[in-house]
Design an enzyme around this catalytic site. Sequence first.
Site, mmCIF file in Angstrom:
data_model
loop_
_atom_site.group_PDB
_atom_site.id
_atom_site.type_symbol
_atom_site.label_atom_id
_atom_site.label_comp_id
_atom_site.label_asym_id
_atom_site.label_seq_id
_atom_site.Cartn_x
_atom_site.Cartn_y
_atom_site.Cartn_z
ATOM 1 N N ARG A 189 11.942 2.774 9.080
ATOM 2 C CA ARG A 189 11.957 3.320 7.716
ATOM 3 C C ARG A 189 13.224 4.135 7.469
ATOM 4 O O ARG A 189 13.664 4.304 6.341
ATOM 5 C CB ARG A 189 10.764 4.259 7.499
ATOM 6 N N LYS A 241 3.918 4.708 2.010
ATOM 7 C CA LYS A 241 4.987 5.631 2.328
ATOM 8 C C LYS A 241 6.340 5.020 2.021
ATOM 9 O O LYS A 241 7.343 5.696 1.948
ATOM 10 C CB LYS A 241 4.967 5.973 3.834
ATOM 11 N N GLY A 242 6.366 3.705 1.856
ATOM 12 C CA GLY A 242 7.622 2.956 1.800
ATOM 13 C C GLY A 242 8.566 3.314 0.670
ATOM 14 O O GLY A 242 9.764 3.064 0.754
ATOM 15 N N PHE A 254 10.602 -10.741 6.463
ATOM 16 C CA PHE A 254 9.984 -9.422 6.558
ATOM 17 C C PHE A 254 11.092 -8.380 6.643
ATOM 18 O O PHE A 254 11.717 -8.186 7.685
ATOM 19 C CB PHE A 254 9.029 -9.324 7.755
ATOM 20 N N LYS A 307 9.934 -9.911 -3.873
ATOM 21 C CA LYS A 307 9.952 -11.131 -3.059
ATOM 22 C C LYS A 307 9.142 -12.194 -3.800
ATOM 23 O O LYS A 307 7.973 -12.436 -3.490
ATOM 24 C CB LYS A 307 9.314 -10.819 -1.694
ATOM 25 N N GLU A 359 7.445 1.483 -6.451
ATOM 26 C CA GLU A 359 6.968 0.671 -5.323
ATOM 27 C C GLU A 359 8.153 0.235 -4.468
ATOM 28 O O GLU A 359 9.257 0.023 -4.979
ATOM 29 C CB GLU A 359 6.212 -0.538 -5.903
ATOM 30 N N ASP A 360 7.933 0.113 -3.151
ATOM 31 C CA ASP A 360 9.026 -0.322 -2.273
ATOM 32 C C ASP A 360 9.311 -1.811 -2.446
ATOM 33 O O ASP A 360 10.450 -2.216 -2.651
ATOM 34 C CB ASP A 360 8.739 0.030 -0.800
ATOM 35 N N ASP A 377 5.281 -8.106 -2.983
ATOM 36 C CA ASP A 377 5.208 -9.285 -2.131
ATOM 37 C C ASP A 377 4.185 -10.246 -2.768
ATOM 38 O O ASP A 377 4.532 -10.968 -3.699
ATOM 39 C CB ASP A 377 4.800 -8.797 -0.732
HETATM 40 P P1 5GP Z 1 1.738 -6.966 -1.694
HETATM 41 O O1 5GP Z 1 0.388 -6.385 -2.009
HETATM 42 O O2 5GP Z 1 2.576 -7.232 -2.927
HETATM 43 O O3 5GP Z 1 1.601 -8.199 -0.850
HETATM 44 O O4 5GP Z 1 2.552 -5.960 -0.810
HETATM 45 C C1 5GP Z 1 2.050 -4.720 -0.487
HETATM 46 C C2 5GP Z 1 2.815 -3.971 0.547
HETATM 47 O O5 5GP Z 1 3.062 -4.766 1.699
HETATM 48 C C3 5GP Z 1 4.181 -3.478 0.130
HETATM 49 O O6 5GP Z 1 4.121 -2.316 -0.661
HETATM 50 C C4 5GP Z 1 4.785 -3.200 1.499
HETATM 51 O O7 5GP Z 1 4.342 -1.948 1.960
HETATM 52 C C5 5GP Z 1 4.207 -4.322 2.350
HETATM 53 N N1 5GP Z 1 5.193 -5.414 2.457
HETATM 54 C C6 5GP Z 1 5.205 -6.601 1.833
HETATM 55 N N2 5GP Z 1 6.288 -7.340 2.188
HETATM 56 C C7 5GP Z 1 6.984 -6.576 3.064
HETATM 57 C C8 5GP Z 1 8.212 -6.761 3.805
HETATM 58 O O8 5GP Z 1 8.928 -7.784 3.726
HETATM 59 N N3 5GP Z 1 8.588 -5.735 4.613
HETATM 60 C C9 5GP Z 1 7.861 -4.584 4.757
HETATM 61 N N4 5GP Z 1 8.333 -3.660 5.574
HETATM 62 N N5 5GP Z 1 6.714 -4.374 4.072
HETATM 63 C C10 5GP Z 1 6.291 -5.357 3.248
#
Ligand code: 5GP
Length: 173
Positions: free
Chosen positions: A162, A43-44, A149, A128, A95-96, A99
């Site tokens: 959000r 949803k981000g 975070f 990130k 994508e939001d 990470d």
């Molecule tokens: P990844 O698969 O790259 O680790 O991240 C997947 C999801 O984790 C992102 O789309 C997001 O929804 C959540 N996420 C990762 N890092 C953060 C953060 O610093 N803050 C928030 N709110 N969500 C995060």
Amino acid sequence: MTMKLAHGILFTEQQIQQRVSELARQIQRDYEGKTLVLCAILKGSIPFLADLMRHIQGDVRLALIEMKSQVDGQHASILFTSSLDLADRHVLIIEDIVDTGITLDYLLKHLDAERAPASLRVAAFLDKPEARRIEVPVHYRGFTVPDKFVVGYGLDYQERFRNLPFITWVEPE
Ligand code: 5GP
């Protein structure tokens, strides 16, 4: 550990709006004359999607996908996909935040194999890089963030925050 909202702000509403309109201009130039399908990850990415798409002129379509990142932090899976044919389309994933890269890596491989798009790129509002575990391409990037975070502008902590129009972070209480 309970977390609380930090006092600082990483990116203000004005900085965000400015950057998103710059990205939109770049995307519009790159996809000139083509039909573009924005494929937003729920949803981000909703505020990013909504602001970005209003600055892109031309034939823009929308697809929505909801992903689930597994608790072991190793896998991802798809929970929901809206109806829209991506075959032979120019698809831009919205994508939001990137990470570890696990979610995006899974989605890119899945869409490439199952949906046969004409092209597949990624627009991430935040990146990130310190947390990366799998290399994934990020073609359009809003901002790079430190290994905190972060919340706001669609990003949540346990479904909260959000709705903040700026980007901040949570820290231990
Ligand atoms: P990844 O698969 O790259 O680790 O991240 C997947 C999801 O984790 C992102 O789309 C997001 O929804 C959540 N996420 C990762 N890092 C953060 C953060 O610093 N803050 C928030 N709110 N969500 C995060």
